[in-house]
Scaffold this active site. Structure first.
Site, PDB file in Angstrom:
ATOM      1  CG  HIS A 169      -1.582  -0.987   1.680  1.00  0.00           C
ATOM      2  ND1 HIS A 169      -3.173  -0.693   0.823  1.00  0.00           N
ATOM      3  CD2 HIS A 169      -2.163  -2.510   1.210  1.00  0.00           C
ATOM      4  CE1 HIS A 169      -3.550  -1.785   0.322  1.00  0.00           C
ATOM      5  NE2 HIS A 169      -3.294  -2.901   1.330  1.00  0.00           N
ATOM      6  CG  ASP A 184       0.210   8.713  -0.057  1.00  0.00           C
ATOM      7  OD1 ASP A 184       0.248   7.567   0.864  1.00  0.00           O
ATOM      8  OD2 ASP A 184      -0.690  10.194   0.887  1.00  0.00           O
TER       9      ASP A 184
END
Ligand code: G6P
Length: 457
Positions: A154, A355
């Site tokens: 992730h 991110d």
């Protein structure tokens, strides 16, 4: 018995307030598909239990590995969040390598593999998530598990040169070699993976896109995670709104308190906006919600202090008796409140320094009124930037760039706001959480076109 989905992630839904998009996404996925979710429990225990704790949930089953205080320190706070997390976010300077962490990390993964054997069936499709359980497939293979095993990271895939900062720098690629499919959030991550593979002995990129890792063939794909748009929209209107004075606009940011989220730079951007304000600019209040996470790790305490000081200084310099430009809260808000605040706001700031994806960006878009939408200001270094090209994309390191984007967003004409939002929403609906699950699992079912060679001892 037919195929059953077995999801493994450190955090599971239900036991504690979820922080981060991963838990919501996996909860939505399991609620729809059924199956089992294996993770770690919320409360620490005195001694390891001999088996996973069964904790059924609505629509799926849960099995929990309860950690001891020592395991929590070495596995979760230690190797996972003081070594792997900073590594993957390009902050090797914040890595804190301490004795015992690596062994503790390996030991929790080994115990998880041992105890999962009791709940696994031969037809299970196993899907392991995130950096806490990188070695889990290798541990399962060692115990004779031949099921298809997929992995999804992730967070960003680390740069090849940064991996050298790990004491066990060959381990990462060796662990990944035990999976059948490695899912990454973005094409940037795939490129990073390929670059790293080239430097790793025993790894070869094949013409068909698969990667030979040791004696196994592994597929690597970008598969960007999405949200359940309808479920998030269903939350709107049930939470409390923020009180604003007449004509005052709301700018909002919602992030787990983390040094990767670019919060000091975002506060500086707000300061730039305030310093250069003219009569043409509306009064705008910036609400930053940043619930504390991993508070025991030093780097997280430092960022908290920095933000409190900045918020105080900016409010001191620009506030009036009746108005403070920055409202900074470190309490978490529930989803309904967040959805309402997003909808009420004129600008959403999602400006991480890096991110994996950032699901707040997608939630922000989902929550808008299509007839009067707010504007998303998005870091070009978030994985979401690859899909969300209609956001106002900014350099999260540059407060002037972000401050000017805030001004542009506040002044954006309705037609442009509507057009950008419509395209962003179409993307979020099309590549939503169900698309992500389907796409990933379909690929996982297909990838084993070649025999699995046994792992060498
Ligand atoms: C990120 C990670 C997740 C993690 C979440 C919250 O989204 O990718 O694996 O669960 O942050 O972090 P925490 O340490 O509080 O579980």
């Amino acid at each position: 018995m037919g195929e059953r989905l077995v999801v493994v992630s450190n955090r599971v839904a239900g036991d504690r307030p979820p922080a981060g998009g991963l838990v919501f996404a996996l909860h939505d996925c399991l609620t729809q598909m059924g199956g089992i979710w294996v993770g770690s429990g919320a409360d620490l225990v005195e001694a390891p239990a001999p088996a996973l704790r069964h904790a059924p949930a609505d629509g799926y089953d849960r099995y929990l590995l309860d950690l001891t205080e020592d395991e929590q320190a070495q596995f979760y706070l230690g190797y996972s969040n003081s070594v792997l997390w900073p590594l993957c976010h390009g902050r090797t300077d914040l890595m804190q390598i301490k004795r015992g962490q690596y062994a503790g990390y390996r030991a929790v993964n080994a115990r998880m593999a041992d105890q999962m054997l009791d709940v696994l069936d031969p037809d299970d499709l196993i899907w392991i998530h995130d950096y806490h359980f990188l070695p889990l497939a290798e541990e399962l293979r060692r115990r004779g598990v031949t099921n298809r095993i997929g992995f999804f990271l992730h967070i960003p895939f680390p740069a090849g040169h940064d991996i050298g900062a790990l004491s066990q720098s060959d381990a990462l690629m060796e662990w990944l070699g035990a999976y059948d499919l490695i899912g990454l959030q973005s094409e940037r991550d795939v490129a990073q993976f390929i670059g790293t593979s080239r430097q790793h002995p025993g790894t070869e990129i094949l013409m068909d896109g698969r990667v030979r890792m040791g004696n196994r063939l592994v597929a690597v794909r970008a598969c960007p995670i999405g949200i359940d748009v309808a479920a998030f929209q269903g939350e709107i209107g049930t939470g409390e709104a923020v009180t604003l004075s007449k004509g005052e606009k709301l700018i909002v940011g919602v992030d787990r308190l983390d040094y990767s989220k670019g919060l000091p730079q975002r506060f500086d951007a707000m300061e730039h906006f305030l310093d250069t304000r003219t009569d043409a600019d509306p009064t705008a209040t910036f609400l930053q919600v940043a619930p504390i996470s991993r508070g025991e790790v030093a780097a997280y305490q430092d960022i908290r202090q920095t933000l409190e000081q900045k918020a105080g200084a900016i409010n001191g310099a620009h506030g009036t008796p009746n108005w403070m430009p920055i409202r900074y809260i470190s309490q978490s808000m529930d989803r309904a409140e967040l959805a309402g605040v997003f909808r009420q706001s004129a600008v959403g700031l999602v400006t991480p320094l890096i991110d994996g994806m950032n699901l707040v960006a997608k939630e922000y878009v989902a929550a808008q009124d299509p007839d009067d939408p707010g504007v998303l200001v998005l870091s070009r270094l978030a994985g979401a930037a690859e899909q969300m090209t209609d956001a106002l994309q900014v350099n999260p390191y540059d407060p002037t760039d972000m401050g000017e984007a805030i001004r542009t967003a506040l002044a954006m004409p309705l037609d442009e706001r509507k057009a950008r939002h419509a395209r962003l929403l179409t993307g979020a609906v099309h590549e939503d959480i169900h698309w992500w699950t389907r796409t990933y699992l379909d690929q996982l079912r297909q990838v084993r076109a070649v025999p699995v060679f046994p792992l060498s001892a």
